[in-house]
Scaffold this active site. Structure first.
Site, mmCIF file in Angstrom:
data_model
loop_
_atom_site.group_PDB
_atom_site.id
_atom_site.type_symbol
_atom_site.label_atom_id
_atom_site.label_comp_id
_atom_site.label_asym_id
_atom_site.label_seq_id
_atom_site.Cartn_x
_atom_site.Cartn_y
_atom_site.Cartn_z
ATOM 1 N N GLY A 183 0.627 -1.240 -0.007
ATOM 2 C CA GLY A 183 0.063 0.086 -0.066
ATOM 3 C C GLY A 183 1.008 1.178 -0.020
ATOM 4 N N GLY A 237 -1.301 7.639 0.801
ATOM 5 C CA GLY A 237 -1.384 7.816 2.243
ATOM 6 C C GLY A 237 -0.377 7.472 2.960
ATOM 7 N N ILE A 238 -0.476 6.762 4.370
ATOM 8 C CA ILE A 238 0.522 6.356 5.118
ATOM 9 C C ILE A 238 1.671 5.719 4.422
ATOM 10 C CG2 ILE A 238 0.917 4.953 7.388
ATOM 11 C CD1 ILE A 238 -2.159 5.542 8.274
ATOM 12 N N ASP A 291 1.813 -2.406 -4.497
ATOM 13 C CA ASP A 291 0.781 -1.875 -4.498
ATOM 14 C C ASP A 291 -0.548 -2.487 -5.696
ATOM 15 O OD1 ASP A 291 -0.609 1.185 -3.041
ATOM 16 O OD2 ASP A 291 -1.877 0.061 -4.416
ATOM 17 N N VAL A 327 -2.377 -7.977 -2.436
ATOM 18 C CA VAL A 327 -1.998 -8.506 -1.028
ATOM 19 C C VAL A 327 -2.764 -9.628 -0.763
ATOM 20 C CG1 VAL A 327 -0.410 -6.850 -0.207
ATOM 21 C CG2 VAL A 327 -3.043 -6.799 0.448
ATOM 22 N N ASN A 340 0.975 -2.708 5.278
ATOM 23 C CA ASN A 340 0.299 -1.620 5.760
ATOM 24 C C ASN A 340 -0.798 -1.644 4.603
ATOM 25 O OD1 ASN A 340 0.148 1.456 6.200
ATOM 26 N ND2 ASN A 340 0.246 1.194 4.019
ATOM 27 N N SER A 344 -19.885 2.100 13.611
ATOM 28 C CA SER A 344 -19.224 0.813 13.520
ATOM 29 C C SER A 344 -18.899 0.538 12.046
ATOM 30 C CB SER A 344 -20.375 -0.353 14.138
ATOM 31 O OG SER A 344 -19.977 -1.640 13.698
ATOM 32 N N TYR A 354 -14.000 -4.198 9.542
ATOM 33 C CA TYR A 354 -12.593 -3.443 9.637
ATOM 34 C C TYR A 354 -11.993 -3.675 11.158
ATOM 35 C CZ TYR A 354 -9.417 0.501 9.396
ATOM 36 O OH TYR A 354 -8.091 1.268 9.405
ATOM 37 N N LYS A 360 -8.691 -5.408 12.294
ATOM 38 C CA LYS A 360 -7.489 -4.954 12.982
ATOM 39 C C LYS A 360 -7.227 -5.468 14.414
ATOM 40 C CE LYS A 360 -6.488 -1.841 9.569
ATOM 41 N NZ LYS A 360 -5.408 -2.071 8.956
#
Ligand SMILES: NC(=O)c1ccc[n+]([C@@H]2O[C@H](COP(=O)([O-])OP(=O)(O)OC[C@H]3O[C@@H](n4cnc5c(N)ncnc54)[C@H](O)[C@@H]3O)[C@@H](O)[C@H]2O)c1
Length: 239
Positions: free
Chosen positions: A18, A22-23, A42, A64, A90, A154, A158, A162
């Site tokens: 990823g 973003g991150i 990616d 992934v 990530n 909610s 997800y 996590k």
């Protein structure tokens, strides 16, 4: 190619899934600035290629959720650079179809589990042998603050995914520490990226100073929440 701010990662390879956005993209820039050889993986070829080009790294197209893609990602990194030092697992999604358990269908549940959790299982499984052979390495899996706090609005799959990433990272950390491999999980708070965009439709600019965003939406006084503010990818402090 970014300016090198330090050479503490000189000669090390860092694989980022990823890494096109973003991150992941901010991390690619930062790791390259620390001297690392960056491999961007990616499933968005345009974004992935652009990120790799920017940091003078290698782009490996990979989904992934596909075991062969992930195995190839780490094998190719090893063949190209001779080592796999850092695996930043990530890549993740947060689609709007994943919401309350009362409305979230099995297909949406499974897609989120595949991209967010099963992918981390594949990434650890195929990065570890290279690191164990070298007797050292660092795996960082992106979890989320929802893994420890839950979500007021909610996104059931997800949050569950996590929580799984956090638990798996803890277990791997204990198992492989004695063999020289560190395994950690990151639990970022809200960060303004395309991934959070679907969950933060009303948040387009930074919140007023001193206020925070508490689980995708409600602005609360920071004194009442451990989360201090909405972050931008490049503002997450390096560890
Ligand atoms: N943004 C937030 O507020 C926040 C908070 C906590 C945790 N996270 C987590 O941080 C990680 C990065 O999220 P982000 O906010 O930077 O999102 P982002 O959407 O900016 O980036 C995610 C990247 O992953 C890639 N990707 C998605 N599915 C993929 C797949 N199947 N195979 C390969 N690549 C794939 C996308 O193309 C994209 O480049 C995710 O795991 C996310 O759950 C984000």
């Amino acid at each position: 190619m970014p300016d090198v701010v330090s050479n503490r990662l000189a000669g090390r390879t860092a694989v980022i899934t990823g890494g096109g956005s973003g991150i992941g993209l901010a991390s690619a820039r930062r790791l390259a600035a620390e001297g690392a050889l960056v491999v961007v993986a990616d499933n968005d070829p345009a974004a992935g290629k652009a990120a790799a080009e920017e940091v003078g790294g290698l782009f490996v197209p990979a989904d992934v959720t596909n075991e062969e893609d992930v195995r190839n990602l780490y094998d190719l990194t090893r063949r190209t650079y001779g080592r796999v030092d850092i695996a930043f697992n990530n890549a993740g999604i947060s689609p709007p179809e994943d919401a309350s358990i009362l409305t979230t269908g099995l297909e949406a549940w499974r897609r989120v589990q595949d991209v967010n959790l099963t992918s981390v299982y594949y990434c650890c499984k195929y990065a570890l042998p290279h690191m164990l052979e070298a007797g050292k390495g660092s795996i960082i899996n992106t979890a989320s603050f929802v893994a420890v706090m839950g979500a007021a609005t909610s996104q059931i799959s997800y949050s569950a995914s996590k929580g799984g990433v956090l638990a798996m990272s803890r277990e791997l950390g204990v198992e492989f520490a004695r063999r020289g491999v560190r395994v950690n999980a990151l639990c970022p708070g809200p960060v303004n990226t395309p991934c959070s965009g679907t969950s933060l439709p009303r948040i387009r600019t930074a919140p007023p100073a001193g206020w925070c965003i508490f689980r995708w939406g409600a602005l609360r006084n920071p004194r009442k929440s451990p989360l201090r503010s909405l972050s931008w990818p490049a503002t997450i402090p390096p560890s």
